[in-house]
Motif scaffolding. Structure first.
Motif, PDB file in Angstrom:
ATOM      1  N   GLU A 112       5.149 -13.879  -5.384  1.00  0.00           N
ATOM      2  CA  GLU A 112       4.922 -14.593  -4.128  1.00  0.00           C
ATOM      3  C   GLU A 112       5.187 -13.691  -2.930  1.00  0.00           C
ATOM      4  OE1 GLU A 112       6.894 -18.297  -3.824  1.00  0.00           O
ATOM      5  OE2 GLU A 112       5.924 -19.166  -5.591  1.00  0.00           O
ATOM      6  N   GLY A 122      -1.037 -12.364   4.158  1.00  0.00           N
ATOM      7  CA  GLY A 122      -0.957 -13.072   5.432  1.00  0.00           C
ATOM      8  C   GLY A 122      -0.745 -12.129   6.592  1.00  0.00           C
ATOM      9  N   ARG A 157      -3.213 -11.553   9.819  1.00  0.00           N
ATOM     10  CA  ARG A 157      -2.785 -11.605  11.223  1.00  0.00           C
ATOM     11  C   ARG A 157      -3.214 -10.346  11.960  1.00  0.00           C
ATOM     12  NH1 ARG A 157       1.994 -13.377   8.893  1.00  0.00           N
ATOM     13  NH2 ARG A 157       3.152 -11.537   9.596  1.00  0.00           N
ATOM     14  N   ALA A 200      -2.887 -16.946  -2.873  1.00  0.00           N
ATOM     15  CA  ALA A 200      -2.599 -16.737  -1.452  1.00  0.00           C
ATOM     16  C   ALA A 200      -3.873 -16.699  -0.616  1.00  0.00           C
ATOM     17  CB  ALA A 200      -1.813 -15.450  -1.262  1.00  0.00           C
ATOM     18  N   THR A 201      -4.990 -16.283  -1.194  1.00  0.00           N
ATOM     19  CA  THR A 201      -6.226 -16.204  -0.418  1.00  0.00           C
ATOM     20  C   THR A 201      -6.710 -17.573   0.036  1.00  0.00           C
ATOM     21  OG1 THR A 201      -7.644 -16.298  -2.397  1.00  0.00           O
ATOM     22  CG2 THR A 201      -6.944 -14.111  -1.641  1.00  0.00           C
ATOM     23  N   ARG A 202      -6.268 -18.623  -0.640  1.00  0.00           N
ATOM     24  CA  ARG A 202      -6.718 -19.969  -0.267  1.00  0.00           C
ATOM     25  C   ARG A 202      -6.146 -20.415   1.073  1.00  0.00           C
ATOM     26  NH1 ARG A 202      -4.976 -21.943  -6.248  1.00  0.00           N
ATOM     27  NH2 ARG A 202      -6.301 -20.448  -7.382  1.00  0.00           N
ATOM     28  N   GLN A 203      -5.115 -19.716   1.542  1.00  0.00           N
ATOM     29  CA  GLN A 203      -4.508 -20.060   2.818  1.00  0.00           C
ATOM     30  C   GLN A 203      -4.947 -19.111   3.940  1.00  0.00           C
ATOM     31  OE1 GLN A 203      -2.688 -22.850   2.749  1.00  0.00           O
ATOM     32  NE2 GLN A 203      -3.021 -22.916   0.528  1.00  0.00           N
ATOM     33  N   LEU A 204      -5.850 -18.209   3.650  1.00  0.00           N
ATOM     34  CA  LEU A 204      -6.238 -17.199   4.631  1.00  0.00           C
ATOM     35  C   LEU A 204      -7.491 -17.626   5.397  1.00  0.00           C
ATOM     36  CD1 LEU A 204      -5.699 -13.949   2.532  1.00  0.00           C
ATOM     37  CD2 LEU A 204      -4.103 -15.063   4.119  1.00  0.00           C
ATOM     38  N   THR A 249     -10.362 -12.446  -5.110  1.00  0.00           N
ATOM     39  CA  THR A 249     -11.038 -13.728  -4.917  1.00  0.00           C
ATOM     40  C   THR A 249     -11.994 -14.059  -6.057  1.00  0.00           C
ATOM     41  OG1 THR A 249     -12.750 -12.631  -3.602  1.00  0.00           O
ATOM     42  CG2 THR A 249     -10.898 -13.617  -2.402  1.00  0.00           C
TER      43      THR A 249
END
Length: 297
Positions: free
Chosen positions: A181, A188, A192, A247-251, A283
């Motif tokens: 994690e 992230g 940014r 994590a890519t699902r939140q980008l 992805t």
């Protein structure tokens, strides 16, 4: 002082030690003088050590591997050189205690960089030793920054007439020292950076200020993001890639659309070379690609 010998060998050796932060004798030999006997590289490094420009630690393993780093005097000399304009002397390892504490990760990063340099030579591409730049600082404002393990410049030649493309990549080397994690959280930070545009200077009229992402001042395209995973085994590699995928699902979609993100195992990188189809797009799990042929949209 650094001797300006006929081939500039001393200067190149010191520049490589400076920029790569730490490297073994064998790594230095392959980077700066693969066409001569390794004894010549050993003598060159020993001379730079006698002059107080570099020092070394000996690793407690078979063969007593020697690992070289810059001294404070060497840092002072190299910091004035234009070819090291992206180098940050403040992050240099300059004493033996610091070197021993950082040697594991630093040599893993160097091992990855050497793989790209050697592969480029075999393929008639262009990736010189100073085209691998560890820890380039990319500010995000409010004291935050993205600092990849390395920034790679690589020219891929596609034909005999000199045609080709310049490729750039942010490199993250993970030795299994952080959980999946925490590794995935790095995505992230890069997202940014992809969107970050510094606020206009105080007193600037807003309608006259040009809002531009800070990375565009350095790169025509946002560099690819390559994760090299080491010391985890096949199960650890799978867990880490799945964490990156989650994590890519939140980008932001714009980041995912514009920036190729790939991962490979260090063992595959060293066995097959970076140009092979060993890279897994995070992805698209289960698919393998070449990092060079994964195009920006």
């Amino acid at each position: 002082m650094v001797h300006e010998d006929a081939g500039g060998g001393d200067r190149l050796a010191l520049a490589v030690v400076a920029q790569w932060q730490m490297a073994t004798t064998e790594q230095m030999h392959l980077l700066i003088a693969p066409g001569v006997r390794i004894e010549q590289t050993r003598r060159r490094l020993a001379k730079l050590r006698e002059e107080g420009l570099v020092d070394r630690v000996t690793l407690p393993q078979a063969g007593r591997t020697r690992c070289w780093f810059l001294t404070q005097y060497g840092t002072q000399i190299a910091s004035e050189w234009p070819e090291l304009r992206d180098w940050r002397p403040s992050r240099t390892v300059s004493d033996r205690t610091a070197a021993r504490l950082r040697v594991g990760h630093a040599l893993a990063v160097a091992q990855a960089g050497l793989a790209f340099v050697l592969d480029a030579r075999q393929r008639a591409d262009v990736c010189q030793p100073l085209d691998w730049i560890p820890e380039v600082h990319h500010p995000l404002g409010s004291g935050e920054a993205v600092i990849p393990d390395a920034l790679l410049y690589y020219r891929h030649n596609t034909d005999t007439d000199g045609g080709g493309s310049m490729l750039r990549a942010f490199i993250e080397v993970d030795r299994g020292t952080m959980g999946p994690e925490r590794l995935a959280a790095k995505l992230g930070a890069y997202a940014r950076l992809h969107a970050y545009a510094p606020a206009p200077p105080p007193g600037t009229r807003p309608r006259l200020a040009v809002q531009e992402e800070s990375w565009r001042r350095r790169y025509p395209l946002f560099p690819r993001l390559l994760f090299i995973l080491d010391s985890t085994g096949s199960a650890g590699f799978k867990n880490r890639v799945e964490a990156l995928n989650a994590a890519t699902r939140q980008l932001p979609p714009a980041f995912l659309h514009n920036v190729p993100i790939l991962a490979t195992a260090m063992t595959e990188l060293l066995q097959h070379g970076p140009a092979a189809h060993i890279w897994q797009p995070v992805t698209r799990l289960g698919y393998r690609a070449s990092w060079m042929h994964t195009q920006h949209p």
